[in-house]
Design a protein around this motif. Structure first.
Motif, PDB file in Angstrom:
ATOM      1  N   UNK A  39      -2.125   9.070 -10.270  1.00  0.00           N
ATOM      2  CA  UNK A  39      -2.291   7.834 -11.057  1.00  0.00           C
ATOM      3  C   UNK A  39      -1.432   7.778 -12.196  1.00  0.00           C
ATOM      4  N   UNK A  40      -0.805   6.624 -12.210  1.00  0.00           N
ATOM      5  CA  UNK A  40       0.029   6.342 -13.379  1.00  0.00           C
ATOM      6  C   UNK A  40      -0.364   5.143 -14.096  1.00  0.00           C
ATOM      7  N   UNK A  41       0.418   4.583 -14.932  1.00  0.00           N
ATOM      8  CA  UNK A  41       0.445   3.326 -15.929  1.00  0.00           C
ATOM      9  C   UNK A  41       0.435   2.273 -14.867  1.00  0.00           C
ATOM     10  N   UNK A  42       1.452   2.277 -14.254  1.00  0.00           N
ATOM     11  CA  UNK A  42       1.740   1.030 -13.315  1.00  0.00           C
ATOM     12  C   UNK A  42       0.396   0.686 -12.238  1.00  0.00           C
ATOM     13  N   UNK A  43       0.147   2.054 -11.788  1.00  0.00           N
ATOM     14  CA  UNK A  43      -1.288   1.901 -10.722  1.00  0.00           C
ATOM     15  C   UNK A  43      -2.234   1.346 -11.431  1.00  0.00           C
ATOM     16  N   UNK A  44      -2.721   2.011 -12.778  1.00  0.00           N
ATOM     17  CA  UNK A  44      -3.625   1.570 -13.411  1.00  0.00           C
ATOM     18  C   UNK A  44      -3.569  -0.038 -13.855  1.00  0.00           C
ATOM     19  N   UNK A  45      -2.488  -0.418 -14.309  1.00  0.00           N
ATOM     20  CA  UNK A  45      -2.324  -1.912 -14.674  1.00  0.00           C
ATOM     21  C   UNK A  45      -2.320  -2.844 -13.315  1.00  0.00           C
ATOM     22  N   UNK A  46      -2.049  -2.405 -12.430  1.00  0.00           N
ATOM     23  CA  UNK A  46      -2.142  -3.162 -11.152  1.00  0.00           C
ATOM     24  C   UNK A  46      -3.534  -3.299 -10.765  1.00  0.00           C
ATOM     25  N   UNK A  47      -4.281  -2.193 -10.824  1.00  0.00           N
ATOM     26  CA  UNK A  47      -5.743  -1.964 -10.695  1.00  0.00           C
ATOM     27  C   UNK A  47      -6.321  -2.835 -11.604  1.00  0.00           C
ATOM     28  N   UNK A  48      -6.327  -3.286 -12.560  1.00  0.00           N
ATOM     29  CA  UNK A  48      -7.070  -4.492 -13.398  1.00  0.00           C
ATOM     30  C   UNK A  48      -7.019  -5.480 -12.977  1.00  0.00           C
ATOM     31  N   UNK A  49      -6.094  -5.948 -11.947  1.00  0.00           N
ATOM     32  CA  UNK A  49      -5.885  -7.320 -11.687  1.00  0.00           C
ATOM     33  C   UNK A  49      -6.066  -7.572 -10.157  1.00  0.00           C
ATOM     34  N   UNK A  50      -5.801  -6.569  -9.393  1.00  0.00           N
ATOM     35  CA  UNK A  50      -5.853  -6.524  -7.825  1.00  0.00           C
ATOM     36  C   UNK A  50      -6.425  -5.331  -7.204  1.00  0.00           C
ATOM     37  N   UNK A  51      -6.513  -5.443  -5.832  1.00  0.00           N
ATOM     38  CA  UNK A  51      -6.925  -4.127  -5.126  1.00  0.00           C
ATOM     39  C   UNK A  51      -5.906  -3.123  -5.271  1.00  0.00           C
ATOM     40  N   UNK A  52      -6.195  -2.028  -5.668  1.00  0.00           N
ATOM     41  CA  UNK A  52      -5.389  -1.000  -5.756  1.00  0.00           C
ATOM     42  C   UNK A  52      -4.974  -0.130  -4.420  1.00  0.00           C
ATOM     43  N   UNK A  53      -5.603  -0.602  -3.352  1.00  0.00           N
ATOM     44  CA  UNK A  53      -5.167  -0.265  -2.273  1.00  0.00           C
ATOM     45  C   UNK A  53      -4.432  -1.126  -1.203  1.00  0.00           C
ATOM     46  N   UNK A  54      -4.978  -2.398  -1.209  1.00  0.00           N
ATOM     47  CA  UNK A  54      -4.255  -3.346  -0.357  1.00  0.00           C
ATOM     48  C   UNK A  54      -3.462  -4.350  -0.686  1.00  0.00           C
ATOM     49  N   UNK A  55      -3.462  -4.508  -2.059  1.00  0.00           N
ATOM     50  CA  UNK A  55      -2.498  -5.485  -2.740  1.00  0.00           C
ATOM     51  C   UNK A  55      -1.055  -5.350  -2.076  1.00  0.00           C
ATOM     52  N   UNK A  56      -0.498  -6.588  -1.533  1.00  0.00           N
ATOM     53  CA  UNK A  56       0.861  -6.701  -0.944  1.00  0.00           C
ATOM     54  C   UNK A  56       1.208  -5.503   0.203  1.00  0.00           C
ATOM     55  N   UNK A  57       0.036  -5.429   0.839  1.00  0.00           N
ATOM     56  CA  UNK A  57       0.427  -4.573   1.939  1.00  0.00           C
ATOM     57  C   UNK A  57       0.172  -4.954   3.241  1.00  0.00           C
TER      58      UNK A  57
END
Length: 128
Positions: free
Chosen positions: A3-21
């Motif tokens: 986990x890193x800051x970009x993952x954390x930031x993305x997870x605040x607003x979207x689904x951390x597994x499926x976003x843009x997949x």
């Protein structure tokens, strides 16, 4: 997973597994994830761009941890990958990930692979 800051930031607003997949299986079926059973169309007769623009396809992208039962109470929610395919209540998109072994209410971890209920549920619910 690291986990890193970009993952954390993305997870605040979207689904951390499926976003843009997007997944296309060997038969050309277009899905959010290779493990999903439902398809949104087939690459042989539909445009990938058109399918990805559909709100139904993008619906899972925007489910955040703050909306998911149990996860919304978890202190690890923004650092944890979230699977919307394997969930405890198959008909409820907001139910807890089946493969999660953490209980945020007690602070206890369990190996979900050793929970007979979860293993049995996983085998029965996702056998097809």
């Amino acid at each position: 997973m690291v986990s890193h800051i970009s993952f954390y930031t993305e997870a605040l607003n979207v689904n951390s597994c499926l976003n843009k997949k997007v997944s296309i299986d060997q038969f050309g079926e277009i899905k959010n994830c290779p493990s999903m059973s439902n398809s949104f169309g087939n690459i042989k007769n539909q445009s990938l761009e058109d399918i990805v623009k559909e709100s139904e396809f993008r619906k899972l992208w925007s489910i955040t941890k703050d909306e998911i039962k149990t996860c919304r109470s978890c202190k690890f929610r923004y650092a944890c990958p979230d699977c919307r395919v394997f969930i405890e209540e198959k008909e409820d998109l907001f139910s807890k990930p089946l493969k999660c072994g953490y209980d945020p209410y007690t602070g206890q971890w369990e190996d979900w692979n050793k929970n007979k209920f979860k293993v049995k549920y996983f085998e029965e619910a996702y056998a097809n």
